[in-house]
Scaffold this motif. Sequence first.
Motif, PDB file in Angstrom:
ATOM      1  N   UNK A  21     -72.186  27.037  63.680  1.00 35.22           N
ATOM      2  CA  UNK A  21     -71.800  28.164  64.531  1.00 35.22           C
ATOM      3  C   UNK A  21     -72.806  29.300  64.394  1.00 35.22           C
ATOM      4  N   UNK A  22     -73.355  29.475  63.190  1.00 35.75           N
ATOM      5  CA  UNK A  22     -74.255  30.596  62.962  1.00 35.75           C
ATOM      6  C   UNK A  22     -75.696  30.290  63.339  1.00 35.75           C
ATOM      7  N   UNK A  23     -75.977  29.053  63.742  1.00 32.05           N
ATOM      8  CA  UNK A  23     -77.327  28.733  64.174  1.00 32.05           C
ATOM      9  C   UNK A  23     -77.626  29.403  65.496  1.00 32.05           C
ATOM     10  N   UNK A  24     -78.894  29.772  65.707  1.00 29.79           N
ATOM     11  CA  UNK A  24     -79.278  30.410  66.950  1.00 29.79           C
ATOM     12  C   UNK A  24     -79.174  29.411  68.092  1.00 29.79           C
ATOM     13  N   UNK A  25     -78.624  29.849  69.196  1.00 36.26           N
ATOM     14  CA  UNK A  25     -78.507  28.968  70.353  1.00 36.26           C
ATOM     15  C   UNK A  25     -79.898  28.695  70.921  1.00 36.26           C
ATOM     16  N   UNK A  26     -80.120  27.469  71.343  1.00 34.20           N
ATOM     17  CA  UNK A  26     -81.407  27.110  71.932  1.00 34.20           C
ATOM     18  C   UNK A  26     -81.421  27.616  73.362  1.00 34.20           C
ATOM     19  N   UNK A  27     -82.343  28.535  73.626  1.00 30.74           N
ATOM     20  CA  UNK A  27     -82.422  29.116  74.961  1.00 30.74           C
ATOM     21  C   UNK A  27     -83.543  28.451  75.735  1.00 30.74           C
ATOM     22  N   UNK A  28     -83.338  28.244  77.021  1.00 29.43           N
ATOM     23  CA  UNK A  28     -84.428  27.689  77.820  1.00 29.43           C
ATOM     24  C   UNK A  28     -85.514  28.744  78.017  1.00 29.43           C
ATOM     25  N   UNK A  29     -86.727  28.309  78.214  1.00 33.21           N
ATOM     26  CA  UNK A  29     -87.825  29.228  78.475  1.00 33.21           C
ATOM     27  C   UNK A  29     -88.727  29.402  77.276  1.00 33.21           C
ATOM     28  N   UNK A  30     -89.812  30.131  77.491  1.00 31.96           N
ATOM     29  CA  UNK A  30     -90.783  30.318  76.409  1.00 31.96           C
ATOM     30  C   UNK A  30     -90.264  31.303  75.360  1.00 31.96           C
ATOM     31  N   UNK A  31     -90.819  31.246  74.161  1.00 32.23           N
ATOM     32  CA  UNK A  31     -90.415  32.208  73.134  1.00 32.23           C
ATOM     33  C   UNK A  31     -90.896  33.613  73.483  1.00 32.23           C
ATOM     34  N   UNK A  32     -90.324  34.605  72.852  1.00 31.80           N
ATOM     35  CA  UNK A  32     -90.660  36.002  73.148  1.00 31.80           C
ATOM     36  C   UNK A  32     -92.124  36.304  72.847  1.00 31.80           C
ATOM     37  N   UNK A  33     -92.709  35.615  71.868  1.00 28.66           N
ATOM     38  CA  UNK A  33     -94.125  35.846  71.532  1.00 28.66           C
ATOM     39  C   UNK A  33     -95.027  35.523  72.704  1.00 28.66           C
ATOM     40  N   UNK A  34     -94.604  34.598  73.561  1.00 25.18           N
ATOM     41  CA  UNK A  34     -95.405  34.213  74.723  1.00 25.18           C
ATOM     42  C   UNK A  34     -94.987  35.003  75.950  1.00 25.18           C
ATOM     43  N   UNK A  35     -93.700  35.204  76.127  1.00 23.53           N
ATOM     44  CA  UNK A  35     -93.180  35.832  77.346  1.00 23.53           C
ATOM     45  C   UNK A  35     -93.615  37.286  77.483  1.00 23.53           C
ATOM     46  N   UNK A  36     -93.622  38.042  76.401  1.00 20.61           N
ATOM     47  CA  UNK A  36     -93.947  39.475  76.483  1.00 20.61           C
ATOM     48  C   UNK A  36     -95.394  39.694  76.923  1.00 20.61           C
ATOM     49  N   UNK A  37     -96.394  39.046  76.314  1.00 21.03           N
ATOM     50  CA  UNK A  37     -97.765  39.255  76.802  1.00 21.03           C
ATOM     51  C   UNK A  37     -97.969  38.787  78.242  1.00 21.03           C
ATOM     52  N   UNK A  38     -97.309  37.702  78.634  1.00 19.37           N
ATOM     53  CA  UNK A  38     -97.446  37.218  80.006  1.00 19.37           C
ATOM     54  C   UNK A  38     -96.846  38.228  80.977  1.00 19.37           C
ATOM     55  N   UNK A  39     -95.702  38.809  80.637  1.00 20.37           N
ATOM     56  CA  UNK A  39     -95.111  39.825  81.506  1.00 20.37           C
ATOM     57  C   UNK A  39     -95.984  41.074  81.590  1.00 20.37           C
ATOM     58  N   UNK A  40     -96.596  41.464  80.476  1.00 19.02           N
ATOM     59  CA  UNK A  40     -97.507  42.611  80.494  1.00 19.02           C
ATOM     60  C   UNK A  40     -98.734  42.318  81.351  1.00 19.02           C
ATOM     61  N   UNK A  41     -99.242  41.108  81.277  1.00 19.92           N
ATOM     62  CA  UNK A  41    -100.378  40.712  82.111  1.00 19.92           C
ATOM     63  C   UNK A  41     -99.999  40.732  83.585  1.00 19.92           C
ATOM     64  N   UNK A  42     -98.814  40.254  83.915  1.00 16.21           N
ATOM     65  CA  UNK A  42     -98.348  40.278  85.302  1.00 16.21           C
ATOM     66  C   UNK A  42     -98.200  41.716  85.796  1.00 16.21           C
TER      67      UNK A  42
END
Length: 56
Positions: A21-42
Amino acid sequence: MEPTVVEHRHAHGSAGSHRAVHRRAVRPGPPARVAVPVLLLALACLAVGFWALTRI
């Protein structure tokens, strides 16, 4: 008088599943380390695009 042993049960199942129950849920999509720089680039690309449109 003997001590009474009380077994505590969790509402979500056995004590073995308590860790799951305490494990982090697996979320679809890239990890935050990748998503944040890509959004800043966009955002930078959009800014340059709007700047270029104002220069026409």
